[in-house]
Design an enzyme around this catalytic site. Structure first.
Site, PDB file in Angstrom:
ATOM      1  N   ARG A   1     -18.333  -3.728 -14.981  1.00  0.00           N
ATOM      2  CA  ARG A   1     -19.215  -4.487 -14.086  1.00  0.00           C
ATOM      3  C   ARG A   1     -20.659  -4.511 -14.591  1.00  0.00           C
ATOM      4  O   ARG A   1     -21.382  -5.482 -14.352  1.00  0.00           O
ATOM      5  CB  ARG A   1     -19.160  -3.887 -12.680  1.00  0.00           C
ATOM      6  CG  ARG A   1     -17.918  -4.328 -11.911  1.00  0.00           C
ATOM      7  CD  ARG A   1     -17.846  -3.686 -10.555  1.00  0.00           C
ATOM      8  NE  ARG A   1     -16.951  -4.438  -9.674  1.00  0.00           N
ATOM      9  CZ  ARG A   1     -16.610  -4.026  -8.463  1.00  0.00           C
ATOM     10  NH1 ARG A   1     -17.070  -2.887  -7.986  1.00  0.00           N
ATOM     11  NH2 ARG A   1     -15.812  -4.764  -7.717  1.00  0.00           N
TER      12      ARG A   1
ATOM     13  N   LYS B   1       0.504  -3.149   0.088  1.00  0.00           N
ATOM     14  CA  LYS B   1       0.607  -3.649   1.454  1.00  0.00           C
ATOM     15  C   LYS B   1       0.701  -5.162   1.552  1.00  0.00           C
ATOM     16  O   LYS B   1      -0.146  -5.880   1.009  1.00  0.00           O
ATOM     17  CB  LYS B   1      -0.630  -3.217   2.237  1.00  0.00           C
ATOM     18  CG  LYS B   1      -0.717  -1.726   2.491  1.00  0.00           C
ATOM     19  CD  LYS B   1      -1.919  -1.472   3.353  1.00  0.00           C
ATOM     20  CE  LYS B   1      -2.028  -0.016   3.740  1.00  0.00           C
ATOM     21  NZ  LYS B   1      -3.280   0.198   4.474  1.00  0.00           N
TER      22      LYS B   1
ATOM     23  N   GLY C   1      -9.907  -4.854  -9.251  1.00  0.00           N
ATOM     24  CA  GLY C   1      -9.221  -3.713  -8.657  1.00  0.00           C
ATOM     25  C   GLY C   1      -8.133  -3.160  -9.543  1.00  0.00           C
ATOM     26  O   GLY C   1      -8.316  -3.009 -10.757  1.00  0.00           O
TER      27      GLY C   1
ATOM     28  N   GLY D   1     -11.750  -7.524  -3.484  1.00  0.00           N
ATOM     29  CA  GLY D   1     -11.764  -8.181  -2.182  1.00  0.00           C
ATOM     30  C   GLY D   1     -12.376  -9.575  -2.228  1.00  0.00           C
ATOM     31  O   GLY D   1     -11.866 -10.510  -1.613  1.00  0.00           O
TER      32      GLY D   1
HETATM   33  C1  3PG Z   1     -15.986  -3.403  -4.495  1.00  0.00           C
HETATM   34  O1  3PG Z   1     -16.001  -2.498  -5.322  1.00  0.00           O
HETATM   35  O2  3PG Z   1     -14.940  -3.800  -3.938  1.00  0.00           O
HETATM   36  C2  3PG Z   1     -17.268  -4.114  -4.190  1.00  0.00           C
HETATM   37  O3  3PG Z   1     -18.308  -3.573  -4.926  1.00  0.00           O
HETATM   38  C3  3PG Z   1     -17.565  -4.089  -2.708  1.00  0.00           C
HETATM   39  O4  3PG Z   1     -17.653  -2.774  -2.259  1.00  0.00           O
HETATM   40  P1  3PG Z   1     -17.323  -2.473  -0.732  1.00  0.00           P
HETATM   41  O5  3PG Z   1     -15.848  -2.793  -0.542  1.00  0.00           O
HETATM   42  O6  3PG Z   1     -17.667  -1.041  -0.497  1.00  0.00           O
HETATM   43  O7  3PG Z   1     -18.177  -3.418   0.103  1.00  0.00           O
END
Ligand code: 3PG
Ligand code: MG
Length: 376
Positions: free
Chosen positions: A35, A187, A335, A358
């Site tokens: 990142r 999930k 992720g 997300g």
């Molecule tokens: C992540 O790593 O998913 C993003 O940086 C957002 O972080 P958060 O889910 O704690 O808002």
């Protein structure tokens, strides 16, 4: 969405929101700096266009108030190494220190950040003349550093945010077909919005990971001791009849969730008592790989099994290798799938590896991202 092409930064102090929410080990050493690397093009462009100072805002983890365990010091140091400049870390918002690039301490240390408080946004805005948001991974959050502040200064998206949004929108709006979605993870309820979006738009949707067990349960199969999300059974039933949806037809099972457990290959999907399904089987992996090989565009989010345990890594590895080998445009959500690609050394073999978990899922689901909307 406004981009850097329309923002005058020469001689200006630029407030830049980045997503440096990187994984750290117990010694607070960064284990994956992807990142930070991904933000470099924007930071370099701003400097080369004559910005007087870059003031960086970022979050790390989910601290409750100020907590040194969540300090951004490791990220500031790593950025300094990558750019070859000294990056100072400002502990608070009472005027940023001098220096070409300074970083403010974890924005989640400040009261009001996650509530999108206007008073906090005013304090951020007072640090600079213009605002750039390059934090795609946090664009689904309406927080003071991603949303409110964007309205207080001339603002635009950085190059990473711009590329993420255009790539992900591109696969929804105008994909080269066939469009194949590979959706895994634990999930169903986390992924149901994405499944629905792809069942409308994609040609094939391949399912893997523990999220297949609510489907199997709904079909009347035995799931044994597998991780099977109870709340996922109803949503699974809703989408199960769709002919685009493909489920595993064989599995790899283990006695326990650990690498040195007893392992069994199951030629169908009934899991015996005392066993847990921990990976898709070899037959399924081959079928999924063939579908990926013949695709025009592939989107992948979520592992096919417990890839962090060697005996159950083959399914996820097969998908990762098929993604690397195919001629198709390949897009991977952040992720766990990103971590899997990295584990297999294939991270640079896909067309686009998203820095957002997300955020990429919400964009695919068709939700408006607050951080993006604020720049539109
Ligand atoms: C992540 O790593 O998913 C993003 O940086 C957002 O972080 P958060 O889910 O704690 O808002
Ligand atoms: Mg997250």
């Amino acid at each position: 969405m406004r981009t850097l092409d329309g923002l005058d930064v020469e001689g200006k102090r630029v407030l830049v929101r980045v997503d440096f929410n990187v994984p750290l080990d117990e010694d607070r050493t960064i284990t994956d700096d992807a990142r930070i690397q991904a933000a470099l093009p924007t930071l370099r462009e701003l400097r080369s266009k004559g910005a007087a100072q870059l003031v960086l805002l970022a979050h790390l983890g989910r601290p409750k108030g100020r907590d040194e365990k969540f300090s951004l010091k490791p990220a500031a140091d790593r950025l300094g190494e990558l750019l070859g400049v000294d990056v100072q870390l400002a502990p608070d918002l009472d005027g940023a220190p001098d220096g070409e690039i300074v970083m403010v301490e974890n924005v989640r240390f400040f009261e009001g950040e996650t509530k999108n408080a206007p008073e906090l946004a005013e304090r951020y805005a007072a640090l600079a003349d213009v605002y750039v948001n390059d934090a795609f991974g946090a664009a689904h959050r309406a927080h003071a550093s991603t949303e409110a502040v964007a309205h207080l200064l001339p603002s635009a998206a950085g190059r990473l945010l711009e590329r993420e949004v255009s790539t992900l929108n591109g696969i929804l709006q105008d994909p080269k077909r066939p469009l194949v979605a590979v959706v895994g993870g634990a999930k169903v309820t986390d992924k149901i919005g994405v499944l629905e979006a792809f069942l409308q738009r994609a040609d094939t949707v391949l399912i893997g990971g523990a999220m297949c067990f609510p489907f199997f349960k709904a079909q009347g199969h035995d799931v044994g001791a597998s991780l099977c999300e109870e709340e996922g059974v109803e949503p699974a039933k809703q989408v199960m009849g769709d002919e685009k949806l493909e489920l595993p037809t064989d599995l790899v099972a283990g006695r326990e969730f650990k690498a040195d457990t007893e392992v069994r290959e199951l030629s169908e999907v009934d899991v015996p008592d005392g066993w847990m399904g921990l990976d898709i089987g070899a037959g399924t992996a081959e079928r999924y790989s063939t579908t990926i090989a013949g695709a025009g565009t592939v989107f992948w989010n979520g592992p096919m099994g417990a890839f962090e345990l060697e005996p159950f890594a083959a399914g996820t590895k097969a998908v990762a290798e098929a993604m690397a080998a195919t001629e198709a445009t390949t897009v991977v959500g952040g992720g766990d799938s990103a971590a899997a690609l990295a584990q297999f050394g294939l991270a640079d073999r896909v067309s686009h590896l998203s820095t957002g978990g997300g955020a990429s899922l919400e964009l695919i689901e068709g939700k408006e991202l607050p951080g993006v909307k604020a720049l539109s």
